[in-house]
Motif scaffolding. Structure first.
Motif, PDB file in Angstrom:
ATOM      1  N   LYS A  22       0.831  -1.209   0.000  1.00  0.00           N
ATOM      2  CA  LYS A  22       0.000   0.000   0.000  1.00  0.00           C
ATOM      3  C   LYS A  22       0.864   1.258   0.000  1.00  0.00           C
ATOM      4  CE  LYS A  22      -3.628   2.240   2.782  1.00  0.00           C
ATOM      5  NZ  LYS A  22      -2.948   3.488   3.188  1.00  0.00           N
ATOM      6  N   GLU A  33      -0.016   3.213  -3.271  1.00  0.00           N
ATOM      7  CA  GLU A  33      -0.993   4.293  -3.110  1.00  0.00           C
ATOM      8  C   GLU A  33      -0.545   5.635  -3.702  1.00  0.00           C
ATOM      9  OE1 GLU A  33      -3.871   4.784   0.471  1.00  0.00           O
ATOM     10  OE2 GLU A  33      -2.082   5.979   0.937  1.00  0.00           O
ATOM     11  N   GLU A  57      -3.072   7.197  -6.471  1.00  0.00           N
ATOM     12  CA  GLU A  57      -3.931   8.218  -5.868  1.00  0.00           C
ATOM     13  C   GLU A  57      -4.232   9.383  -6.814  1.00  0.00           C
ATOM     14  OE1 GLU A  57      -6.294  10.307  -3.241  1.00  0.00           O
ATOM     15  OE2 GLU A  57      -5.688   8.221  -3.220  1.00  0.00           O
ATOM     16  N   ARG A 114      -9.504   5.772   0.662  1.00  0.00           N
ATOM     17  CA  ARG A 114      -8.545   6.757   0.167  1.00  0.00           C
ATOM     18  C   ARG A 114      -8.119   7.677   1.301  1.00  0.00           C
ATOM     19  NH1 ARG A 114     -10.546  10.024  -4.796  1.00  0.00           N
ATOM     20  NH2 ARG A 114      -8.379  10.709  -4.701  1.00  0.00           N
ATOM     21  N   LYS A 171     -10.076  11.105   2.630  1.00  0.00           N
ATOM     22  CA  LYS A 171     -11.480  11.026   2.223  1.00  0.00           C
ATOM     23  C   LYS A 171     -12.272  10.355   3.332  1.00  0.00           C
ATOM     24  CE  LYS A 171     -11.386  12.500  -2.173  1.00  0.00           C
ATOM     25  NZ  LYS A 171     -12.287  13.512  -2.740  1.00  0.00           N
TER      26      LYS A 171
END
Length: 256
Positions: free
Chosen positions: A93, A97, A101, A112, A115
């Motif tokens: 991750k 990410e 992203e 996310r 968020k």
């Protein structure tokens, strides 16, 4: 860094991943190894994760299957990875990410950073007032729904039959009668409600508020506190025990 490895995995990233997994706590996986047990040979266990990920030979073990009851009945199946696998997933991750992203659309909220579910509810609230997947007539909405079914199937996906429907966002500016004028989303029920504007005048507005299922779940949680069996506790003690939960509910459901 060992330059003979096909993948550049930093030992520092593996260490940071371990710290995040530890902070998240969580139950043991199928191997029944807890975080505490994993830490008994912390250096060796982290080295194995780094070595296998760096060499491309890492393979995740099976997950432990746990079933929990859904609020609306039935059971939800969860998979609990082992501690080592959670660390390996966190390493992936941390590398993956930042790359993906920037590609996500602004309206993508799930899993996310930065968020939240409450942001999704807020945007849904706004879009009940302006056209997003909105239509001018029921016929147009029916046609669009069929097109969405086709498009999702092309992507190997399927619209959930219980969570996908045509809803009339009725308010003072929208006339007519239609069978569906309410829907649930992320613990909120959206429906026509009597509101008051800044001048004190009442009107019908299509807005969200805490849903019946969430209210039922909160009542059940409070009943399980068995407050009537705690006469020996001072009010301050009770507040320390339960205020974090109450604040969480207020922060989420008190937003609108």
């Amino acid at each position: 860094m060992d330059k003979t490895k096909p993948f550049e995995i930093s030992k520092h990233v593996v260490w940071e991943a371990y710290k995040r997994v530890k902070a998240n706590k969580g139950a043991a996986g199928i191997d029944e190894e807890s975080i505490t047990a994993f830490e008994e040979n912390l250096k060796g266990n982290l080295y194995k994760i780094w070595n296998r990920m760096s060499s491309g030979s890492y393979f995740p073990p099976p997950v432990k299957v746990v079933e929990i009851p859904k609020k609306n009945g039935g059971m939800r199946t969860l998979g609990v990875p082992t501690v080592a696998d959670r660390i390996a997933q966190m390493v992936a991750k941390m590398y993956f990410e930042p790359v993906v992203e920037p590609v996500f659309l602004p309206d993508s909220y799930g899993y996310r950073p930065g968020k939240s579910a409450i942001e999704a509810v807020a945007d849904t609230r706004k879009r009940c007032w302006r056209p997003v997947v909105h239509c001018r007539s029921l016929e147009e909405a029916d046609e669009l729904l069929q097109q969405l079914h086709v498009r999702f199937r092309e992507c190997g996906l399927e619209l959930h039959p219980d969570k996908t429907c045509i809803v009339y966002c009725k308010d003072d500016d929208r006339r007519g009668e239609y069978p569906e004028t309410t829907f649930d989303f992320l613990g909120y029920t959206f429906r026509p409600r009597r509101s008051k504007n800044r001048y004190g005048k009442f009107f019908i507005n299509f807005t969200p508020a805490v849903c019946t299922k969430a209210c039922k779940a909160m009542r059940q949680t409070i009943r399980h506190w068995y407050l009537q069996l705690k006469p020996d506790k001072e009010l301050a003690d009770i507040s320390h025990m339960f205020n974090p939960v109450l604040r969480g509910w207020i922060n989420y459901y008190g937003r609108f």
